[in-house]
Structure formats: structure tokens, C-alpha cells
Scaffold this active site. Structure first.
Site, PDB file in Angstrom:
ATOM      1  N   THR A 127       0.810  -1.223   0.000  1.00 39.91           N
ATOM      2  CA  THR A 127       0.000   0.000   0.000  1.00 39.91           C
ATOM      3  C   THR A 127       0.840   1.268   0.000  1.00 39.91           C
ATOM      4  O   THR A 127       0.310   2.370  -0.089  1.00 39.91           O
ATOM      5  CB  THR A 127      -0.900   0.031   1.259  1.00 39.91           C
ATOM      6  OG1 THR A 127      -0.041  -0.193   2.400  1.00 39.91           O
ATOM      7  CG2 THR A 127      -1.968  -1.039   1.225  1.00 39.91           C
ATOM      8  N   CYS A 150      18.096   4.670  -3.199  1.00 43.05           N
ATOM      9  CA  CYS A 150      17.691   5.246  -4.497  1.00 43.05           C
ATOM     10  C   CYS A 150      18.752   6.150  -5.119  1.00 43.05           C
ATOM     11  O   CYS A 150      19.021   6.073  -6.326  1.00 43.05           O
ATOM     12  CB  CYS A 150      16.376   6.002  -4.339  1.00 43.05           C
ATOM     13  SG  CYS A 150      16.260   6.978  -2.841  1.00 43.05           S
ATOM     14  N   GLY A 172      10.811  10.295  -1.968  1.00 46.61           N
ATOM     15  CA  GLY A 172      11.871   9.460  -1.395  1.00 46.61           C
ATOM     16  C   GLY A 172      11.650   9.148   0.072  1.00 46.61           C
ATOM     17  O   GLY A 172      12.262   8.231   0.623  1.00 46.61           O
ATOM     18  N   HIS A 190      14.962  12.178  -8.307  1.00 45.23           N
ATOM     19  CA  HIS A 190      16.148  12.709  -7.632  1.00 45.23           C
ATOM     20  C   HIS A 190      17.156  13.195  -8.675  1.00 45.23           C
ATOM     21  O   HIS A 190      17.331  12.574  -9.720  1.00 45.23           O
ATOM     22  CB  HIS A 190      16.836  11.610  -6.805  1.00 45.23           C
ATOM     23  CG  HIS A 190      16.056  11.148  -5.605  1.00 45.23           C
ATOM     24  ND1 HIS A 190      14.920  11.775  -5.135  1.00 45.23           N
ATOM     25  CD2 HIS A 190      16.287  10.109  -4.754  1.00 45.23           C
ATOM     26  CE1 HIS A 190      14.475  11.131  -4.059  1.00 45.23           C
ATOM     27  NE2 HIS A 190      15.280  10.111  -3.810  1.00 45.23           N
TER      28      HIS A 190
HETATM   29  N1  LIG Z   1      10.403   6.169  -1.536  1.00 49.29           N
HETATM   30  C1  LIG Z   1      11.522   5.865  -2.162  1.00 49.29           C
HETATM   31  O1  LIG Z   1      11.974   6.532  -3.124  1.00 49.29           O
HETATM   32  C2  LIG Z   1      12.307   4.674  -1.734  1.00 49.29           C
HETATM   33  C3  LIG Z   1      13.364   4.288  -2.521  1.00 49.29           C
HETATM   34  C4  LIG Z   1      14.098   3.163  -2.160  1.00 49.29           C
HETATM   35  C5  LIG Z   1      13.749   2.460  -1.036  1.00 49.29           C
HETATM   36  N2  LIG Z   1      12.700   2.869  -0.265  1.00 49.29           N
HETATM   37  C6  LIG Z   1      12.381   2.070   0.911  1.00 49.29           C
HETATM   38  O2  LIG Z   1      11.149   1.385   0.716  1.00 49.29           O
HETATM   39  C7  LIG Z   1      10.446   1.264   1.960  1.00 49.29           C
HETATM   40  C8  LIG Z   1       9.047   1.822   1.824  1.00 49.29           C
HETATM   41  O3  LIG Z   1       9.114   3.169   1.399  1.00 49.29           O
HETATM   42  P1  LIG Z   1       7.812   3.969   0.928  1.00 49.29           P
HETATM   43  O4  LIG Z   1       8.327   5.257   0.434  1.00 49.29           O
HETATM   44  O5  LIG Z   1       6.943   3.137   0.043  1.00 49.29           O
HETATM   45  O6  LIG Z   1       7.050   4.151   2.347  1.00 49.29           O
HETATM   46  P2  LIG Z   1       5.489   4.333   2.640  1.00 49.29           P
HETATM   47  O7  LIG Z   1       4.825   5.012   1.504  1.00 49.29           O
HETATM   48  O8  LIG Z   1       5.423   4.946   3.988  1.00 49.29           O
HETATM   49  O9  LIG Z   1       4.909   2.811   2.718  1.00 49.29           O
HETATM   50  C9  LIG Z   1       5.246   1.924   3.752  1.00 49.29           C
HETATM   51  C10 LIG Z   1       4.608   0.568   3.488  1.00 49.29           C
HETATM   52  O10 LIG Z   1       5.055  -0.381   4.482  1.00 49.29           O
HETATM   53  C11 LIG Z   1       3.919  -1.034   5.053  1.00 49.29           C
HETATM   54  N3  LIG Z   1       4.201  -1.462   6.424  1.00 49.29           N
HETATM   55  C12 LIG Z   1       4.501  -0.701   7.487  1.00 49.29           C
HETATM   56  N4  LIG Z   1       4.686  -1.489   8.589  1.00 49.29           N
HETATM   57  C13 LIG Z   1       4.480  -2.772   8.191  1.00 49.29           C
HETATM   58  C14 LIG Z   1       4.505  -4.031   8.861  1.00 49.29           C
HETATM   59  N5  LIG Z   1       4.784  -4.130  10.167  1.00 49.29           N
HETATM   60  N6  LIG Z   1       4.239  -5.141   8.126  1.00 49.29           N
HETATM   61  C15 LIG Z   1       3.945  -5.075   6.820  1.00 49.29           C
HETATM   62  N7  LIG Z   1       3.914  -3.889   6.121  1.00 49.29           N
HETATM   63  C16 LIG Z   1       4.166  -2.754   6.809  1.00 49.29           C
HETATM   64  C17 LIG Z   1       2.838   0.027   4.965  1.00 49.29           C
HETATM   65  O11 LIG Z   1       1.561  -0.583   5.125  1.00 49.29           O
HETATM   66  P3  LIG Z   1       0.283   0.258   5.690  1.00 49.29           P
HETATM   67  O12 LIG Z   1      -0.278   1.019   4.535  1.00 49.29           O
HETATM   68  O13 LIG Z   1      -0.625  -0.816   6.176  1.00 49.29           O
HETATM   69  O14 LIG Z   1       0.791   1.146   6.785  1.00 49.29           O
HETATM   70  C18 LIG Z   1       3.083   0.555   3.560  1.00 49.29           C
HETATM   71  O15 LIG Z   1       2.566  -0.343   2.610  1.00 49.29           O
HETATM   72  C19 LIG Z   1      11.321   1.938   3.002  1.00 49.29           C
HETATM   73  O16 LIG Z   1      12.128   0.970   3.613  1.00 49.29           O
HETATM   74  C20 LIG Z   1      12.165   2.890   2.174  1.00 49.29           C
HETATM   75  O17 LIG Z   1      13.397   3.174   2.794  1.00 49.29           O
HETATM   76  C21 LIG Z   1      11.955   3.946  -0.592  1.00 49.29           C
END
Ligand SMILES: NC(=O)c1ccc[n+]([C@@H]2O[C@H](COP(=O)([O-])OP(=O)(O)OC[C@H]3O[C@@H](n4cnc5c(N)ncnc54)[C@H](OP(=O)(O)O)[C@@H]3O)[C@@H](O)[C@H]2O)c1
Length: 335
Positions: free
Chosen positions: A9, A126, A157, A234
Site C-alpha cells: 500500500t 535510491c 523518497g 532525484h
Molecule cells: N520512496 C523511495 O523513493 C524509496 C526508494 C528506495 C527504497 N525505499 C524504501 O522502501 C520502503 C518503503 O518506502 P515507501 O516510500 O513506500 O514508504 P510508505 O509510503 O510509507 O509505505 C510503507 C509501506 O510499508 C507497510 N508497512 C509498514 N509497517 C508494516 C509491517 N509491520 N508489516 C507489513 N507492512 C508494513 C505500509 O503498510 P500500511 O499502509 O498498512 O501502513 C506501507 O505499505 C522503506 O524501507 C524505504 O526506505 C523507498
């Protein structure tokens, strides 16, 4: 192939579903996982509805691969549960990246390190991913001695809460903040927490991950990572010192022929990479190629990519594609 998407999500998870669909990854069954608050909700993939399940239920369904983007603590806790059940995990968080026994992979650079024994594979940060895609062909040709990088990183990000903060500030709403300061109309020279040496964790990720992915500890990297009020994509100003002399037109050719790189460098027509142009694209865009006239063998360039695609979802799906094509996951499914 049965594919679990943990964090389905979130911003990266949503993009992951889009990329799996667009690249026609052979998903026979999708298993979306999110936090407790989302279990039972439905998401749509390829026109079909899927119910979000818990990690435990996902493991019971024995997916071939689980792609994680649910934060570092979730990965630390849940990735080993999947791996111990024989499921290959591709993890987008920083949890496993610098663990010596885990591979840190950007397919254009080092996919060949992967084996069937790798059950937790780390997707790099990233900003690091987009930089090494451009650095690798140049390193192979001229040997890189030192890299000085300054980043201009978008709010996607940081995840959905950061996007909310920017929009709230723009509308004058006093909502919750994920950044320590206002991000709209501002520039914050801090990404992630500070470490003991005065660098931020994001800066240290760029320094350490670059050496690990490129397989060369001799490459010196120094970084300043900065958050700007851009929605997605970025940008990086990168100064590269080579061991050997280079020819600028040959550099353009080397980059133009490199996998995953698009050269956008036509200053006469004001063409250079920008985040809006990189939006929803898989490639890394390189431009503003010019000599650093203050020292020999040194190049300046500007690198832009979509952080949610090549910086996260696309890179993870490319790893899965590589594993499938080499029969390292699934039952010999051709991709
Ligand atoms: N954004 C970027 O550009 C980027 C790039 C590279 C890596 N990342 C990495 O990817 C990850 C997610 O980033 P995001 O930007 O997508 O964050 P986000 O939009 O805040 O999404 C977080 C996701 O993790 C889920 N989640 C949280 N706690 C959980 C648990 N205990 N068990 C299962 N699922 C859980 C959330 O589910 P709910 O909706 O139920 O809360 C949501 O689907 C992070 O580790 C981040 O460092 C991000």
C-alpha cells in the site's frame, strides 16, 4: 510465478505493482502484504482484486519471491521468516544492504554476483542506484579514483507522509511533519539521521554502497544529500576524477551505449535531464557533461532518475527478472 509484495500500500509498493504489470513479469498470483491496519483491504492488480494479508499468511502461500518495501524494522523482522521458508526476498530497505553475507545489486552493474543460495537480496538506496548505473561504464573505461556528489532529492523518497507534509504546507494546513523543518519553498541539507562523523546516514549509504556494488573499495566517494520540494525524481551533481585521461565525446558515447542510461546533453537546445522529464521512466538520464577545468582527468555531470522506479521498484523487479531468467527462482519460468 507467485509474487508477494510486502508494503503493497506504500509509495514504493504501489509503484512495484505498476512496474510488475508494465514489464509483464509473469505473475500468476499476487500476495499483497501490509501492516495490521490494512489487512483485509483490497488492492487491484491487472484488473483483479486481491485482499491484503499478513506476513504469516503470505508465507503459508509459499510465494516464489517476496519483494519488500515496508521499512527497515519490518524487513529485519520478517525477511528471515520468508527466507527460512525457502522464499527469495528482494528488500528495498536499508536493513540488509551492508551485511557482508547479503548481495547488494543493481542489475546493470553486478547482477552476475547472484546465486540460488541468495535468499535475502538487498536493493540499494535510491540515490546510489542512479549514480552507479552511470558510474559503472565510466569506471570500466577510465577507472574512477574519486567521486564528489551533491543530491537534490524529492519528497517521494521519504514515503506517503512526506508527500502529505508538502501538500499540507502548500495549502496552509498545519498537519504532522516528517521533516524537522518546512519543506515547501525550502531546502533541507539533511536526509536521514546524523552519524558520528558529521555525515548523515543517507550520505554514508552513498559512500559505502557505491564501493560494495562496484566491487571496488578504492573508489573514494564524498556526498552531501539534500531534500528539496520536488514531488518525484532525484537529481545529482556529480564530479568524477578518473585515473586516466578521457575524451569528452567518447564519454558521451560510452554513456549512450551503457545499459539503462540515456544521455540528454544538448545545451545549444537547452536539453538536460530534469525530474519532470524522468517521471515514470525506468532509465537514468545523464547530461551537463563537461570538463572540470580545475584539475586533470575530471568530469562534471548531472544525473536524474525517478526514485520510485529505477531507485526502488524497477531495480527490484529487474533483480526478480534476472533471477527468473537464470532459473534461480520459480520453476524455470521464462521472462
Ligand atoms: N520512496 C523511495 O523513493 C524509496 C526508494 C528506495 C527504497 N525505499 C524504501 O522502501 C520502503 C518503503 O518506502 P515507501 O516510500 O513506500 O514508504 P510508505 O509510503 O510509507 O509505505 C510503507 C509501506 O510499508 C507497510 N508497512 C509498514 N509497517 C508494516 C509491517 N509491520 N508489516 C507489513 N507492512 C508494513 C505500509 O503498510 P500500511 O499502509 O498498512 O501502513 C506501507 O505499505 C522503506 O524501507 C524505504 O526506505 C523507498
Amino acid at each position: 510465478m507467485k509474487v508477494a509484495v510486502v508494503g503493497a500500500t506504500g509509495l514504493v509498493g504501489t509503484k512495484m505493482l505498476q512496474v510488475l504489470d508494465e514489464r509483464n513479469f509473469p505473475v500468476t498470483e499476487l500476495i499483497p502484504v501490509a501492516s495490521a491496519k490494512s489487512i483485509g483491504k483490497e488492492i487491484t492488480f491487472k484488473g483483479k482484486q486481491y485482499k491484503i494479508v499478513s506476513a504469516e499468511d503470505a508465507i503459508k502461500q509459499k510465494p516464489d519471491v517476496a519483494i519488500f518495501s515496508a521499512g527497515g524494522s519490518t524487513s529485519l523482522e520478517q525477511a528471515p521468516l520468508f527466507a527460512n521458508a525457502g522464499i527469495t526476498v528482494i528488500d528495498n530497505s536499508s536493513a540488509w544492504r551492508m551485511e557482508p553475507t547479503k548481495k547488494l545489486v543493481v542489475p546493470e552493474v553486478n547482477a552476475d554476483v547472484l546465486t540460488a543460495e541468495d535468499k535475502i537480496i538487498a536493493n540499494p538506496n535510491c540515490s546510489t542506484i542512479q549514480m552507479v548505473v552511470a558510474l559503472k561504464p565510466l569506471h570500466d573505461r577510465y577507472k574512477i579514483k574519486r567521486v564528489v556528489v551533491s543530491t537534490y532529492q524529492s519528497v517521494t523518497g521519504t514515503g506517503v507522509k512526506a508527500v502529505d507534509q508538502l501538500f499540507n504546507e502548500r495549502k496552509g494546513i498545519d498537519g504532522p511533519k516528517v521533516y524537522p523543518y518546512t519543506i515547501d519553498l525550502n531546502v533541507i541539507p539533511q536526509i536521514d539521521v546524523f552519524t558520528e562523523n558529521g555525515y548523515t546516514k543517507e550520505e554514508m549509504k552513498m559512500i559505502l554502497e557505491t564501493k560494495k556494488i562496484m566491487g571496488d573499495d578504492s573508489i573514494a566517494v564524498t556526498a552531501t544529500t539534500v531534500r528539496i520540494p520536488v514531488m518525484g525524481g532525484h537529481s545529482e551533481s556529480v564530479n568524477i576524477e578518473f585515473a586516466h585521461e578521457y575524451d569528452l565525446s567518447e564519454v558521451r558515447e560510452v554513456l549512450a551505449n551503457a545499459p539503462g542510461v540515456v544521455v540528454v546533453d544538448d545545451i545549444a537546445n537547452l536539453k538536460y535531464p530534469m525530474p519532470l522529464d524522468a517521471h515514470d521512466k525506468d532509465e537514468v538520464f545523464v547530461g551537463r557533461l563537461r570538463r572540470d577545468e580545475t584539475q586533470p582527468n575530471t568530469l562534471n555531470c548531472w544525473i536524474v532518475s525517478d526514485n520510485l522506479r529505477k531507485g526502488a521498484a524497477t531495480n527490484a523487479v529487474q533483480i526478480a527478472e534476472y533471477l527468473a531468467s537464470k532459473h534461480l527462482i520459480g520453476q524455470g519460468v521464462a521472462v
